[in-house]
Write a protein that holds these residues in place. Structure first.
Motif: not given
Length: 421
Positions: A6-26
């Motif tokens: 579950d935590l692995h999925k949550q972590a991946r989802d956070i990166l995808k959620m914060n992805d702005r297309g080529g760069y990631t916001i904190p």
């Protein structure tokens, strides 16, 4: 109960959620742009499940590199009036709207770790990034050295904004003429967890000075009253130079002079040893005064390839005082504040860097730190930082770099001496 899956999925989802297309916001709201070292950590996180996206993150970061080699600490890809200070306040002079200062140079280290996972496709990326990383590192060597140690010229540069190490130099700044401004950070996060107005006035004054001087490094060298030889910058640059050398040798690239620069930085690191407190410490280059602080940056020596019996004793002491990894400031100090940003909280990313160094040197405390970080995230989620004593999450939530730490290191259920996988 939350499982590792579950935590692995949550972590991946956070990166995808914060992805702005080529760069990631904190994280959304509090930090709406691309931050330099956050982005490098994000790349390492993406590398665990999307290697192409990992390379894209680093490639995008370097599109903001200035002509002199500096890579700014914030890249303002899109306008967001909810953030202060924005690009108009900074007046950056790079190819993209950006801040005028840099951040700890961990990109080369993260690039090497990603390359180790992806040598075939990764070679082209390293060949393209290598001269850019080399130019950035040389910019540090040209403009930021004091006795071989690397200096910060703004508290934000070290990534450790309000650490007690800056208290002395900051007190000497009179922020005359800074004017009125509206902070936005305290609209997203409890003000008791953020730097004070005293700090912020001086942060903005330094930004205004840089803009007034058009970020001319020679003039800043002469005028800026804030110039502190810093363990964070020194140890991260030393490690980055070692990784750049290793990459260059492997790929047959020009590494001329890197060995000399590494030797210079090794001497610089030695110059940061404070015998009074038996720890690596920050030094005010304007006065020669020590900060007399044991911080989490003090423990980056192993990450830089430097073993230290004295620092090992400090690490044992500090870990025995708190439950969840290395606090940002000595828990026995009267200035310790477990929930105010860099004056006490534990940061998963610093645990990662320290832990990586400990593991590579097969240090007896390596596994303990990894397990403490794992427990911290398991129990308290993916916050920006945490109270080191009880794990209370603080700062921003759904945070990119904490998710990246879980995916690349803390979530790995292994022994402590096998490094990042």
């Amino acid at each position: 109960m939350t499982t590792t899956i579950d935590l692995h999925k949550q972590a991946r989802d956070i990166l995808k959620m914060n992805d702005r297309g080529g760069y990631t916001i904190p994280t959304k709201g509090l930090y709406p742009y691309q931050w330099n070292w956050d982005s490098a950590f994000a790349a390492l996180g993406f590398a665990q499940f999307n290697i192409d996206r990992a390379w894209q993150e680093l490639d995008t970061l370097f599109t903001a590199q200035w002509d002199d080699g500096m890579v700014p600490h914030i890249v303002f890809h899109k306008s967001d009036p909810g953030y202060y200070p924005g690009p108009d306040v900074w007046g950056g002079i790079g190819p993209l709207p950006s801040s005028g200062i840099t951040q700890p140079p961990i990109a080369a280290t993260m690039a090497r770790l990603i390359f180790e996972k992806d040598k075939t496709a990764g070679e082209a990326h390293i060949r393209a990034l290598f001269p850019k990383m080399r130019a950035w590192h040389q910019w540090f060597m040209q403009w930021r050295l004091d006795q071989g140690a690397v200096c910060v010229t703004h508290p934000w540069e070290a990534g450790r904004d309000n650490t007690p190490e800056w208290d002395g130099p900051m007190e000497r700044i009179d922020p005359i003429g800074v004017g009125e401004y509206e902070r936005r950070d305290t609209k997203h996060v409890d003000g008791s967890m953020r730097p004070t107005k005293f700090d912020y006035d001086r942060y903005i004054w330094l930004v205004q000075m840089g803009k007034r001087l058009n970020w001319d490094q020679q003039q800043l060298l002469e005028e800026n009253p804030f110039r502190v030889a810093d363990p964070t910058m020194t140890f991260t640059l030393l490690r980055a130079q070692r990784d750049l050398l290793a990459l260059g040798v492997e790929l047959g690239l020009d590494v001329n002079g890197l060995d000399v620069e590494i030797a210079t930085l090794e001497k610089g690191a030695a110059s940061l040893w404070n015998n009074n407190i038996q720890s690596y410490d920050a030094r005010d280059t304007k006065t020669g005064e020590w900060a007399n602080c044991v911080s989490n940056a003090s423990f980056l020596c192993w990450y830089a390839g430097i073993d230290s019996a004295g620092q090992s004793e400090q690490l044992q002491r500090v870990l025995d005082k708190v439950q969840f990894g290395v606090p940002s400031h000595d828990p026995e100090s009267p200035k310790f504040d477990g929930r105010r940003y860099w004056r006490g909280p534990t940061w998963a990313v610093m645990n990662l860097l320290i832990g990586l160094g400990l593991e590579e040197m097969k240090h007896p405390l390596a596994l303990r730190l990894r397990q403490a970080t794992r427990a911290l995230i398991e129990q308290n989620g993916f916050a920006e930082y945490f109270d080191p004593q009880d794990g209370t999450p603080a700062g921003g939530q759904a945070f990119t770099w904490t998710a990246a730490v879980w995916l690349s290191w803390a979530g790995e259920n292994q022994g402590g001496n096998d490094g990042i996988n």
